[in-house]
Each structure stands twice: as structure tokens, then as C-alpha cells.
Design a protein around this motif. Structure first.
Motif, mmCIF file in Angstrom:
data_model
loop_
_atom_site.group_PDB
_atom_site.id
_atom_site.type_symbol
_atom_site.label_atom_id
_atom_site.label_comp_id
_atom_site.label_asym_id
_atom_site.label_seq_id
_atom_site.Cartn_x
_atom_site.Cartn_y
_atom_site.Cartn_z
ATOM 1 N N GLY A 9 0.822 -1.204 0.000
ATOM 2 C CA GLY A 9 0.000 0.000 0.000
ATOM 3 C C GLY A 9 0.852 1.248 0.000
ATOM 4 N N ARG A 10 0.221 2.355 -0.221
ATOM 5 C CA ARG A 10 0.902 3.646 -0.232
ATOM 6 C C ARG A 10 1.303 4.033 1.189
ATOM 7 N NH1 ARG A 10 -2.660 8.479 -1.220
ATOM 8 N NH2 ARG A 10 -1.779 9.363 0.605
ATOM 9 N N ASN A 11 2.476 4.609 1.345
ATOM 10 C CA ASN A 11 2.940 5.062 2.647
ATOM 11 C C ASN A 11 2.129 6.296 3.044
ATOM 12 O OD1 ASN A 11 4.275 5.855 4.918
ATOM 13 N ND2 ASN A 11 6.277 6.036 3.954
ATOM 14 N N ILE A 12 1.406 6.209 4.158
ATOM 15 C CA ILE A 12 0.577 7.334 4.593
ATOM 16 C C ILE A 12 1.202 8.087 5.766
ATOM 17 C CG2 ILE A 12 -1.573 6.359 3.733
ATOM 18 C CD1 ILE A 12 -2.172 5.518 6.641
ATOM 19 N N SER A 13 2.422 7.738 6.130
ATOM 20 C CA SER A 13 3.104 8.437 7.211
ATOM 21 C C SER A 13 3.377 9.873 6.789
ATOM 22 C CB SER A 13 4.432 7.757 7.532
ATOM 23 O OG SER A 13 4.224 6.451 7.954
ATOM 24 N N PRO A 14 3.160 10.809 7.694
ATOM 25 C CA PRO A 14 3.447 12.198 7.357
ATOM 26 C C PRO A 14 4.931 12.355 7.059
ATOM 27 C CG PRO A 14 2.736 11.998 9.650
ATOM 28 C CD PRO A 14 2.670 10.651 9.042
ATOM 29 N N LYS A 15 5.227 13.145 6.054
ATOM 30 C CA LYS A 15 6.604 13.300 5.616
ATOM 31 C C LYS A 15 6.890 14.757 5.312
ATOM 32 C CE LYS A 15 9.745 11.681 2.091
ATOM 33 N NZ LYS A 15 9.905 11.003 0.838
ATOM 34 N N ALA A 16 8.069 15.198 5.716
ATOM 35 C CA ALA A 16 8.516 16.552 5.393
ATOM 36 C C ALA A 16 10.005 16.511 5.092
ATOM 37 C CB ALA A 16 8.243 17.498 6.557
ATOM 38 N N GLU A 17 10.397 17.257 4.076
ATOM 39 C CA GLU A 17 11.809 17.332 3.750
ATOM 40 C C GLU A 17 12.112 18.632 3.026
ATOM 41 O OE1 GLU A 17 13.225 14.556 0.684
ATOM 42 O OE2 GLU A 17 11.135 14.089 0.306
ATOM 43 N N VAL A 18 13.323 19.110 3.206
ATOM 44 C CA VAL A 18 13.786 20.283 2.484
ATOM 45 C C VAL A 18 14.109 19.825 1.072
ATOM 46 C CG1 VAL A 18 15.589 22.038 2.332
ATOM 47 C CG2 VAL A 18 14.665 21.393 4.569
ATOM 48 N N GLN A 19 13.523 20.487 0.095
ATOM 49 C CA GLN A 19 13.714 20.128 -1.307
ATOM 50 C C GLN A 19 14.817 20.927 -1.976
ATOM 51 O OE1 GLN A 19 11.714 17.867 -3.584
ATOM 52 N NE2 GLN A 19 11.868 17.017 -1.543
ATOM 53 N N ASN A 20 14.930 22.210 -1.577
ATOM 54 C CA ASN A 20 15.890 23.076 -2.254
ATOM 55 C C ASN A 20 16.193 24.275 -1.367
ATOM 56 O OD1 ASN A 20 17.567 24.080 -4.245
ATOM 57 N ND2 ASN A 20 15.908 24.915 -5.482
ATOM 58 N N ILE A 21 17.402 24.797 -1.532
ATOM 59 C CA ILE A 21 17.813 26.029 -0.860
ATOM 60 C C ILE A 21 18.392 26.946 -1.940
ATOM 61 C CG2 ILE A 21 19.274 27.068 0.908
ATOM 62 C CD1 ILE A 21 19.492 24.244 2.166
ATOM 63 N N SER A 22 17.894 28.172 -1.996
ATOM 64 C CA SER A 22 18.428 29.139 -2.967
ATOM 65 C C SER A 22 18.876 30.382 -2.213
ATOM 66 C CB SER A 22 17.363 29.501 -4.000
ATOM 67 O OG SER A 22 16.415 30.379 -3.429
ATOM 68 N N ASN A 23 19.318 31.380 -2.926
ATOM 69 C CA ASN A 23 19.708 32.624 -2.266
ATOM 70 C C ASN A 23 18.486 33.427 -1.814
ATOM 71 O OD1 ASN A 23 18.897 33.306 -4.841
ATOM 72 N ND2 ASN A 23 20.496 34.850 -5.135
ATOM 73 N N LYS A 24 17.289 32.998 -2.198
ATOM 74 C CA LYS A 24 16.043 33.672 -1.804
ATOM 75 C C LYS A 24 15.316 32.990 -0.649
ATOM 76 C CE LYS A 24 16.123 36.692 -5.156
ATOM 77 N NZ LYS A 24 16.403 38.075 -4.912
ATOM 78 N N GLY A 25 15.528 31.674 -0.473
ATOM 79 C CA GLY A 25 14.819 30.979 0.584
ATOM 80 C C GLY A 25 14.907 29.468 0.469
ATOM 81 N N ILE A 26 13.976 28.817 1.143
ATOM 82 C CA ILE A 26 13.973 27.358 1.275
ATOM 83 C C ILE A 26 12.644 26.807 0.768
ATOM 84 C CG2 ILE A 26 14.082 25.463 2.949
ATOM 85 C CD1 ILE A 26 15.447 27.541 4.852
#
Length: 89
Positions: A9-26
Motif C-alpha cells: 500500500g501507499r505510505n501514509i506516514s506524514p513526511k517533510a523534507e527540504v527540497q531546495n535552498i536558494s539565495n532567496k529561501g527554502i
């Protein structure tokens, strides 16, 4: 006779991750939804190392936490910024 699942089955656990960091933000991906956190509004990250920013924890499906930086952000403030008018200056 035991039955085996053919497809996981599909993983339903909550997930958060940083995808990218630039000179403007995250850019943070939370449960498949992307949020941009500009340094202008989140200046606490400006002097952080890349490793510190990528070290993100996610609690209770609503709380972002960067333990090395002691920064906490409620997911609601990213979803509905108009409801959170107080800004860092």
C-alpha cells in the motif's frame, strides 16, 4: 493458508523534507505539497549551514522543527500566511 499481499500500500506516514535552498529561501515538501519559506520572512536560516537546514523533523502532522537551529514552524502558518500577520523585523 496464509495470504500474502501482492502490492504494498501507499505510505501514509506524514513526511517533510527540504527540497531546495536558494539565495532567496527554502523549499519544503510536506506530504507532497511544496511550500516556499523566503529568507526575508524567515531570517533565522540566513546564517545556518546547509546541513542544519536539511536536518528537518516533522511532528504530529503539523509541526516543522530544525533541532540544531532551535527553529519551529507550524504548518498552518505556511498554508494560511494571511492568518499569521506578525512578521519578524
Amino acid at each position: 493458508m496464509s495470504k500474502k499481499l501482492k502490492k504494498l500500500g501507499r505510505n501514509i506516514s506524514p513526511k517533510a523534507e527540504v527540497q531546495n535552498i536558494s539565495n532567496k529561501g527554502i523549499w519544503v515538501l510536506v506530504n507532497e505539497k511544496e511550500f516556499f519559506m523566503p529568507f526575508k520572512e524567515f531570517p533565522w536560516f540566513l546564517k545556518a549551514t546547509i546541513n542544519q537546514i536539511y536536518n528537518l523533523e516533522f511532528f504530529h502532522d503539523k509541526h516543522l522543527h530544525w533541532p540544531e537551529l532551535d527553529i519551529d514552524v507550524d504548518l498552518e502558518s505556511l498554508k494560511y500566511p494571511e492568518s499569521y500577520p506578525l512578521k519578524y523585523s
